[in-house]
Write an enzyme that holds these catalytic residues in place. Structure first.
Site, PDB file in Angstrom:
ATOM      1  N   LYS A 178      43.584  44.110  43.964  1.00 32.98           N
ATOM      2  CA  LYS A 178      44.892  43.734  43.434  1.00 32.98           C
ATOM      3  C   LYS A 178      45.938  44.844  43.605  1.00 32.98           C
ATOM      4  O   LYS A 178      45.605  45.969  43.972  1.00 32.98           O
ATOM      5  CB  LYS A 178      44.736  43.349  41.968  1.00 32.98           C
ATOM      6  N   PHE A 228      49.632  33.030  30.512  1.00 27.83           N
ATOM      7  CA  PHE A 228      49.745  34.234  31.338  1.00 27.83           C
ATOM      8  C   PHE A 228      50.033  33.939  32.810  1.00 27.83           C
ATOM      9  O   PHE A 228      50.163  34.872  33.615  1.00 27.83           O
ATOM     10  CB  PHE A 228      48.468  35.084  31.229  1.00 27.83           C
ATOM     11  N   THR A 244      36.092  41.100  32.743  1.00 28.94           N
ATOM     12  CA  THR A 244      37.535  41.022  32.970  1.00 28.94           C
ATOM     13  C   THR A 244      38.272  42.111  32.202  1.00 28.94           C
ATOM     14  O   THR A 244      39.199  42.730  32.720  1.00 28.94           O
ATOM     15  CB  THR A 244      38.057  39.627  32.562  1.00 28.94           C
ATOM     16  N   ARG A 257      35.615  47.638  37.391  1.00 27.82           N
ATOM     17  CA  ARG A 257      36.641  47.581  36.347  1.00 27.82           C
ATOM     18  C   ARG A 257      36.494  48.711  35.329  1.00 27.82           C
ATOM     19  O   ARG A 257      37.495  49.224  34.841  1.00 27.82           O
ATOM     20  CB  ARG A 257      36.641  46.209  35.695  1.00 27.82           C
ATOM     21  N   HIS A 308      39.615  40.797  42.022  1.00 29.75           N
ATOM     22  CA  HIS A 308      39.278  39.388  41.780  1.00 29.75           C
ATOM     23  C   HIS A 308      38.033  39.103  42.599  1.00 29.75           C
ATOM     24  O   HIS A 308      37.882  39.605  43.719  1.00 29.75           O
ATOM     25  CB  HIS A 308      40.406  38.457  42.245  1.00 29.75           C
TER      26      HIS A 308
END
EC number: 2.7.4.6
Length: 140
Positions: free
Chosen positions: A11, A59, A93, A104, A117
């Site tokens: 991302k 969102f 997440t 992450r 993702h």
């Protein structure tokens, strides 16, 4: 399990912080091969189509804005049980809840800017790959 493919996006927070190489190293260390990869600037239309499943979520607008805020790296990953393996390597997440050693946990800044993702099923992987790649783009 059989050899399969999954789809990944590094991302805008990853490209902005110049950590795509470090993220790729984690992916490859997990035994996944990067068989397709392109750095692109996602258009609003691409982002809205890609995240259409979230269209009614509060969102959605922020997600589209974020995903179009800078370059992303779209990838096709391949390996044994690739979908499940990549989801494990990505981590939860919410980076605060992600296991040590996951992408992450190591790199994400927040739930909204969580670096990567990954497809949630083999069927979705095929659909997501087809949005950004054709077979000629993939060097297996």
């Amino acid at each position: 399990m059989a050899n399969e493919r999954t789809f990944s996006i590094l991302k805008p927070d990853a490209t902005r912080r110049n950590i795509t190489g470090a993220v790729n190293a984690v992916i490859e260390a997990a035994g996944l091969r990067i068989v397709g990869q392109r750095r692109i600037r996602m258009t609003r239309e691409q982002a809205e189509k890609f995240y259409e499943v979230h269209k009614e979520r509060p969102f959605f607008g922020e997600l589209v804005e974020f995903m179009t805020s800078g370059p992303v790296v779209v990838q096709v990953l391949e390996g044994e049980n690739a979908v499940a393996k990549y989801r494990e390597v990505m981590g939860a997440t919410n980076p605060a809840q992600a296991a040590d050693g996951t992408i992450r946990k190591q790199f994400a800044e927040s739930v909204g800017e969580n670096t990567v993702h990954g497809s949630d099923s083999a069927d979705n992987a095929r659909l997501e790959i087809a949005q950004f790649f054709n077979e000629a783009d993939i060097a297996a």
